[in-house]
Design a protein around this motif. Structure first.
Motif, PDB file in Angstrom:
ATOM      1  N   GLY A 146       0.758  -1.354  -0.090  1.00  0.00           N
ATOM      2  CA  GLY A 146       0.058  -0.100   0.088  1.00  0.00           C
ATOM      3  C   GLY A 146       0.843   1.252  -0.107  1.00  0.00           C
ATOM      4  O   GLY A 146       1.835   1.421  -0.596  1.00  0.00           O
ATOM      5  N   SER A 147       0.358   2.177   0.568  1.00  0.00           N
ATOM      6  CA  SER A 147       0.877   3.524   0.603  1.00  0.00           C
ATOM      7  C   SER A 147       2.077   3.797   1.830  1.00  0.00           C
ATOM      8  O   SER A 147       2.019   2.974   2.730  1.00  0.00           O
ATOM      9  CB  SER A 147      -0.272   4.776   1.036  1.00  0.00           C
TER      10      SER A 147
ATOM     11  N   LYS B  53       5.402   0.457   3.558  1.00  0.00           N
ATOM     12  CA  LYS B  53       4.221   0.395   2.901  1.00  0.00           C
ATOM     13  C   LYS B  53       2.889  -0.334   3.687  1.00  0.00           C
ATOM     14  O   LYS B  53       3.510  -1.091   4.530  1.00  0.00           O
ATOM     15  CB  LYS B  53       4.470  -0.368   1.664  1.00  0.00           C
ATOM     16  N   THR B  54       1.769  -0.013   3.875  1.00  0.00           N
ATOM     17  CA  THR B  54       0.960  -0.523   4.464  1.00  0.00           C
ATOM     18  C   THR B  54       0.625  -1.960   4.147  1.00  0.00           C
ATOM     19  O   THR B  54       0.926  -2.375   3.156  1.00  0.00           O
ATOM     20  CB  THR B  54      -0.628   0.112   4.086  1.00  0.00           C
TER      21      THR B  54
ATOM     22  N   ASP C 254      -4.989   4.773   1.453  1.00  0.00           N
ATOM     23  CA  ASP C 254      -5.453   3.410   1.111  1.00  0.00           C
ATOM     24  C   ASP C 254      -6.728   3.392   0.919  1.00  0.00           C
ATOM     25  O   ASP C 254      -7.679   3.730   1.638  1.00  0.00           O
ATOM     26  CB  ASP C 254      -4.965   2.405   2.135  1.00  0.00           C
TER      27      ASP C 254
ATOM     28  N   TYR D 145      -7.888  -3.104   1.308  1.00  0.00           N
ATOM     29  CA  TYR D 145      -6.936  -3.745   1.987  1.00  0.00           C
ATOM     30  C   TYR D 145      -6.823  -5.087   2.403  1.00  0.00           C
ATOM     31  O   TYR D 145      -7.843  -5.840   2.563  1.00  0.00           O
ATOM     32  CB  TYR D 145      -7.012  -2.798   3.601  1.00  0.00           C
TER      33      TYR D 145
END
Length: 183
Positions: free
Chosen positions: A70-71, A125-126, A173, A178
């Motif tokens: 993710g971000s 990152k997530t 996100d 997710y």
């Protein structure tokens, strides 16, 4: 080649040796080199306001257990993390704090967490999991940590080890996506 390493020249393997290497063989042999990212943080030099940053001085050793998809948090972002912090005092492992699978919210890079955790999370990152070795000056510093029920006191400048999972960054996100890549 693996058998040549394990089997002595006379061909006899003791039961203890066979049992010792059974889990290794069941997993397909010895693990190859780790390709996980790792490194050591550097000093941040300035705060978001442009002042000299005297808190984030660098020196946190980190290694990604799982790289997220993710971000990446920016300084000032709200983040949700799960973590476990441990220390070793007189050869005893002490759990300093554990979120036990429930994310806690912090503002990244603003001093709400241990300075070493801020430094170690930078670049994550997530969905990622990272292990960190935080030196004592970036953990609880000169104050140490007083004892609490079920936890011994930590002397000043005690280094700690943290395992952090970056769960989410609100607004960065897609919350409904997710975890889809984790299936």
């Amino acid at each position: 080649m693996l058998a040549a390493f394990l089997v002595p020249k006379d061909g006899d393997i003791s039961r203890a040796t066979a049992l010792r290497f059974l889990p290794v063989l069941a997993l397909g042999g010895f693990a190859g080199p780790s390709h996980a990212e790792k490194g050591v943080t550097t000093a941040w030099k300035t705060t978001p306001a442009g002042d000299e940053d005297e808190i984030h001085t660098g020196g946190v050793e980190w290694e990604d257990v799982k790289v997220g998809t993710g971000s990446t948090p920016q300084i000032g972002d709200q983040i949700g993390i799960q973590y476990q912090i441990k220390a070793f005092v007189r050869e005893r492992e002490i759990t300093v704090e554990d979120t036990k699978g429930k994310a806690r919210d912090f503002r990244f890079g603003t001093g709400q967490m241990l300075p070493g955790m801020d430094e170690g999370i930078r670049g994550m990152k997530t969905g990622g999991v990272r292990k960190m070795r935080i030196p004592g000056n970036l953990a609880f510093g000169e104050k140490g940590l007083p004892s609490a029920p079920g936890r011994a006191a930590l002397p000043p400048y005690s280094p700690v080890e943290a395992t952090v999972t970056l769960d989410f960054i609100p607004g960065s996100d897609a919350v409904y996506d997710y975890g889809e890549s984790d299936v």
